[in-house]
Motif scaffolding. Sequence first.
Motif, PDB file in Angstrom:
ATOM      1  N   VAL A  98     -44.964 -39.657  42.322  1.00 44.25           N
ATOM      2  CA  VAL A  98     -44.076 -40.215  41.298  1.00 44.25           C
ATOM      3  C   VAL A  98     -44.746 -40.131  39.929  1.00 44.25           C
ATOM      4  O   VAL A  98     -45.882 -40.568  39.753  1.00 44.25           O
ATOM      5  N   GLU A  99     -44.044 -39.565  38.954  1.00 46.35           N
ATOM      6  CA  GLU A  99     -44.601 -39.439  37.612  1.00 46.35           C
ATOM      7  C   GLU A  99     -44.087 -40.560  36.709  1.00 46.35           C
ATOM      8  O   GLU A  99     -43.061 -41.166  36.968  1.00 46.35           O
ATOM      9  N   ILE A 101     -45.046 -43.648  35.733  1.00 46.78           N
ATOM     10  CA  ILE A 101     -45.059 -45.088  35.966  1.00 46.78           C
ATOM     11  C   ILE A 101     -46.256 -45.640  35.186  1.00 46.78           C
ATOM     12  O   ILE A 101     -47.387 -45.234  35.408  1.00 46.78           O
ATOM     13  N   SER A 324     -35.534 -39.612  46.088  1.00 48.06           N
ATOM     14  CA  SER A 324     -36.863 -40.135  45.732  1.00 48.06           C
ATOM     15  C   SER A 324     -36.803 -41.470  45.005  1.00 48.06           C
ATOM     16  O   SER A 324     -37.825 -41.975  44.523  1.00 48.06           O
ATOM     17  N   ASN A 325     -35.628 -42.108  44.942  1.00 47.95           N
ATOM     18  CA  ASN A 325     -35.523 -43.412  44.273  1.00 47.95           C
ATOM     19  C   ASN A 325     -36.380 -44.473  44.943  1.00 47.95           C
ATOM     20  O   ASN A 325     -36.943 -45.352  44.278  1.00 47.95           O
ATOM     21  N   GLN A 328     -39.819 -44.206  43.771  1.00 42.51           N
ATOM     22  CA  GLN A 328     -39.864 -44.574  42.360  1.00 42.51           C
ATOM     23  C   GLN A 328     -39.919 -46.093  42.200  1.00 42.51           C
ATOM     24  O   GLN A 328     -40.719 -46.630  41.425  1.00 42.51           O
ATOM     25  N   GLN A 332     -43.110 -48.443  40.816  1.00 46.38           N
ATOM     26  CA  GLN A 332     -42.986 -49.427  39.729  1.00 46.38           C
ATOM     27  C   GLN A 332     -43.471 -50.795  40.174  1.00 46.38           C
ATOM     28  O   GLN A 332     -44.146 -51.510  39.414  1.00 46.38           O
TER      29      GLN A 332
END
Length: 348
Positions: A98-99, A101, A324-325, A328, A332
């Motif tokens: 994941v990018e 964050i 990909s939620n 994500q 976070q």
Amino acid sequence: MTDQQHLKALREKYGNAAGGDIFDPHFRKVAEAQFTGGDKRKWPFAGIPTLLDAPAMPDAAALDDFGGLDIALVGVPMDLGVTNRNGSRFGPRSIRSVERIGPYDHVLRVSPQTKAKVADIGDVPMQSRYDLARCHADIEAFYHRLIGAGVRPLSVGGDHSITSSILKAVGAKEPVGLIHIDAHCDTAGPYEGTKFQHGGPFRLAVLDGVLDPKRTIQIGIRGPAEYLWEFSYESGMTVVHAEEVSENSLPRIIEKARQIVGDGPTYISFDIDSVDPGFAPGTGTPEVGGLQPREVLQILRGLSGLNIIGGDVVEVAPQYDPTSNTAQIAAQVLHTILCLMVDQETDA
């Protein structure tokens, strides 16, 4: 713009400024850790992915002091304890991918990696991909070393069974309090010959003497397994069902959590299935009627200033979510817990 004097002032200040020129003293400290050469910063889509884009220190575990880290980000890719759908062994890898964050939390006003020495030290080494009990022995031994070196752990699973063995190290000297956000209480007993299953880590932790049930609150609980959670009530844990969580009730729930854990050492365990599967379908035991991501973040941010000594994010099974939620949201949450683990004072 009708105010020409204001426009003139803005042009004088920002007309020739680069993207990395930040004038506010608080924001400038954050920017200085991100930009090099005026306006250059690391490309989010390039390089080796790590948890929260932290520096990679894969050799830290071979050192007695783990490289002098304050906080270690650790993957625990083990899901042999699931009752139905597996796949959370891929959780650490998906969250590493994941990018964007961080690096800053605008509510807590903190950039955690400028406040503490943080690194991704890779995954817990385990001897067997087939033996659940041996995996737990390896997890416990690894975290005893980590805690013994004075390093606080922030982990990514893996299934929720991993938390019982992490807590055996975290709570070895003193039983810890717990803020547990989940769809399930996870206080069931052993099944089919094993105590290490993802529906029972917190019963194990209490019986092992490493978790204080009266300093434990479980938030977001729902679904058809309520009959399995009598240990939560019997032991003195506080259970907050998902139906009790609303915009109006959040301040009360946050205050209750703060009162229950007090100022003692506290661990945060977040199961992604606490979030409604409409937002986060990538998990092994989805339960409809769950929390919204915004509610989860508001609860966590309301814990600022507590004595958070460790945490984990578990049960992300990315193959059930093509968007990909799920990863994500999990990333976070991981960043928000990291913010809680560092000094909350700002220079603003």
